[in-house]
Design an enzyme around this catalytic site. Structure first.
Site, PDB file in Angstrom:
ATOM      1  CB  SER A   1      -0.875   0.019   1.248  1.00 48.59           C
ATOM      2  OG  SER A   1      -1.373   1.330   1.459  1.00 48.59           O
TER       3      SER A   1
ATOM      4  CG  HIS B   1      -3.661  -2.181  -1.327  1.00 41.86           C
ATOM      5  ND1 HIS B   1      -4.649  -3.137  -1.471  1.00 41.86           N
ATOM      6  CD2 HIS B   1      -4.110  -1.334  -0.380  1.00 41.86           C
ATOM      7  CE1 HIS B   1      -5.640  -2.880  -0.635  1.00 41.86           C
ATOM      8  NE2 HIS B   1      -5.337  -1.790   0.050  1.00 41.86           N
TER       9      HIS B   1
ATOM     10  CG  ASP C   1      -5.193   1.711   1.035  1.00 40.19           C
ATOM     11  OD1 ASP C   1      -6.050   0.814   1.031  1.00 40.19           O
ATOM     12  OD2 ASP C   1      -4.020   1.545   1.423  1.00 40.19           O
TER      13      ASP C   1
ATOM     14  CG  MET D   1      -8.934   6.020   2.693  1.00 41.71           C
ATOM     15  SD  MET D   1      -7.880   6.317   4.124  1.00 41.71           S
ATOM     16  CE  MET D   1      -7.094   4.713   4.277  1.00 41.71           C
TER      17      MET D   1
ATOM     18  CG  HIS E   1      -9.112  -1.197   0.051  1.00 44.94           C
ATOM     19  ND1 HIS E   1      -8.429  -1.233   1.256  1.00 44.94           N
ATOM     20  CD2 HIS E   1     -10.417  -1.425   0.353  1.00 44.94           C
ATOM     21  CE1 HIS E   1      -9.282  -1.480   2.232  1.00 44.94           C
ATOM     22  NE2 HIS E   1     -10.493  -1.592   1.720  1.00 44.94           N
TER      23      HIS E   1
ATOM     24  CG  MET F   1     -11.347   1.659   2.563  1.00 43.98           C
ATOM     25  SD  MET F   1      -9.770   1.900   3.402  1.00 43.98           S
ATOM     26  CE  MET F   1      -8.726   2.176   1.977  1.00 43.98           C
TER      27      MET F   1
ATOM     28  CG  MET G   1     -10.900  -4.255   5.708  1.00 46.66           C
ATOM     29  SD  MET G   1      -9.452  -3.707   4.781  1.00 46.66           S
ATOM     30  CE  MET G   1      -8.644  -2.622   5.954  1.00 46.66           C
TER      31      MET G   1
ATOM     32  CG  PHE H   1      -6.172   6.243  10.302  1.00 47.95           C
ATOM     33  CD1 PHE H   1      -5.902   7.570   9.964  1.00 47.95           C
ATOM     34  CD2 PHE H   1      -7.395   5.948  10.881  1.00 47.95           C
ATOM     35  CE1 PHE H   1      -6.835   8.569  10.205  1.00 47.95           C
ATOM     36  CE2 PHE H   1      -8.334   6.942  11.133  1.00 47.95           C
ATOM     37  CZ  PHE H   1      -8.047   8.261  10.791  1.00 47.95           C
TER      38      PHE H   1
ATOM     39  N   GLY I   1      -0.612   1.829   9.698  1.00 51.18           N
ATOM     40  CA  GLY I   1       0.138   1.780  10.948  1.00 51.18           C
ATOM     41  C   GLY I   1      -0.616   1.293  12.170  1.00 51.18           C
TER      42      GLY I   1
ATOM     43  CG  ASP J   1      -5.568  -3.570   3.623  1.00 51.74           C
ATOM     44  OD1 ASP J   1      -4.531  -3.154   4.173  1.00 51.74           O
ATOM     45  OD2 ASP J   1      -6.304  -2.841   2.916  1.00 51.74           O
TER      46      ASP J   1
ATOM     47  N   GLY K   1       1.630  -1.862   4.258  1.00 48.88           N
ATOM     48  CA  GLY K   1       1.960  -0.471   3.988  1.00 48.88           C
ATOM     49  C   GLY K   1       3.127  -0.016   4.818  1.00 48.88           C
TER      50      GLY K   1
HETATM   51  C1  DX5 Z   1      -6.160   0.796   5.942  1.00 47.68           C
HETATM   52  C2  DX5 Z   1      -5.742   0.570   4.517  1.00 47.68           C
HETATM   53  C3  DX5 Z   1      -4.514  -0.241   4.403  1.00 47.68           C
HETATM   54  C4  DX5 Z   1      -3.315   0.382   5.004  1.00 47.68           C
HETATM   55  C5  DX5 Z   1      -2.324  -0.688   5.332  1.00 47.68           C
HETATM   56  O1  DX5 Z   1      -7.366   1.447   5.961  1.00 47.68           O
HETATM   57  O2  DX5 Z   1      -6.749  -0.090   3.790  1.00 47.68           O
HETATM   58  O3  DX5 Z   1      -4.257  -0.674   3.073  1.00 47.68           O
HETATM   59  O4  DX5 Z   1      -2.712   1.359   4.223  1.00 47.68           O
HETATM   60  O5  DX5 Z   1      -1.327  -0.099   6.077  1.00 47.68           O
HETATM   61  P1  DX5 Z   1      -0.569  -0.886   7.224  1.00 47.68           P
HETATM   62  O6  DX5 Z   1       0.142  -2.032   6.567  1.00 47.68           O
HETATM   63  O7  DX5 Z   1       0.313   0.143   7.777  1.00 47.68           O
HETATM   64  O8  DX5 Z   1      -1.612  -1.377   8.211  1.00 47.68           O
HETATM   65 ZN    ZN Z   2      -6.232  -1.054   1.825  1.00 46.81          ZN
END
Ligand code: DX5
Ligand code: ZN
Length: 227
Positions: free
Chosen positions: A12, A38, A40, A42, A71, A73, A142, A148, A150, A180, A202
């Protein structure tokens, strides 16, 4: 625990340096463990954060040989899916919780000539997909609450992956299982063992002191002994 796995990383870019994405993509391509990129998306409504949209995804298309795993969201994804179809797009994944007509949206994505996926938040049971599983190309489990990078991995995701892998086997289906959130080198073999074939990571890659060395370590882990 698995010694060899078919699992591929889908890094990601959420926490990447957006001014240098070209270099990041080139780095991904050097590593055999990386199978996808990937992206993301949002909207600040379905999740409490805003990232980037279709204009940015379109500008990234053609900048890598790797397929995009997108992805969404976002609420009411059927209004926006068309904008994410690019030459790189392999999967467009929508959340089961994000729209009223999941079946219609999945069919809409397929009609655009790309593969469709459905994502499940940590509290959503696998059974939410029971009546659409036969048209799905990817199920995304998920392992954090989306919004977010981290965050810490939620352990019940392993059970959900196993349940979905069983449902797939019993029904003779062939969708890919993806996971993920909160993935690092300590838990990636656990999720692969539970059935995940597309593993999103990520911050464990891009926030590492040396992302290239981190990916090399992933290459060795996913390639198994002798890689
Ligand atoms: C979270 C995202 C993830 C995220 C993964 O909402 O969908 O793809 O960026 O990041 P890490 O690997 O840091 O959890
Ligand atoms: Zn994601």
């Amino acid at each position: 625990m698995v010694e060899k796995t078919k699992a591929k990383l889908s890094p990601s870019i959420l926490t990447a340096d957006f001014a240098n994405l070209g270099e990041t993509f080139t780095m991904f391509e050097r590593h055999p463990s990386v199978g996808y990129i990937h992206l993301d998306i949002m909207d600040g409504a379905f999740v409490p954060n805003i990232s980037f949209g279709a204009t940015v995804v379109k500008s990234l298309a053609g900048k890598s040989k790797l397929p995009f795993d997108i992805h969404l969201m976002i609420n009411d994804p059927s209004r926006y899916v068309q904008g994410f179809v690019t030459e790189n797009t392999e999967y467009i994944v929508v959340h089961a919780e994000a729209g009223v007509h999941l079946d219609r949206t999945l069919r809409q994505i397929k009609s655009l000539g790309v593969k469709c996926g459905a994502a499940l938040n940590p509290a959503t049971p696998p059974e939410a997909l029971e009546y659409v599983l036969d048209i799905i190309d990817q199920v995304l489990v998920m392992s954090v609450n989306p919004g977010f990078g981290g965050q810490a991995f939620i352990g019940s995701s392993l059970k959900k992956l196993r349940t979905l892998a069983n449902m797939r086997e019993k029904r003779g289906l062939c969708f890919k299982l993806s996971v993920d959130g909160g993935i690092d080198r300590n838990n990636i073999l656990d999720v692969a063992d539970a059935g995940a074939e597309i593993v999103v990571a990520g911050s464990s890659i891009l926030n590492a002191a040396d992302p290239d060395a981190e990916l090399k370590a992933y290459d060795e882990l996913l390639g198994g002994i002798g890689a």
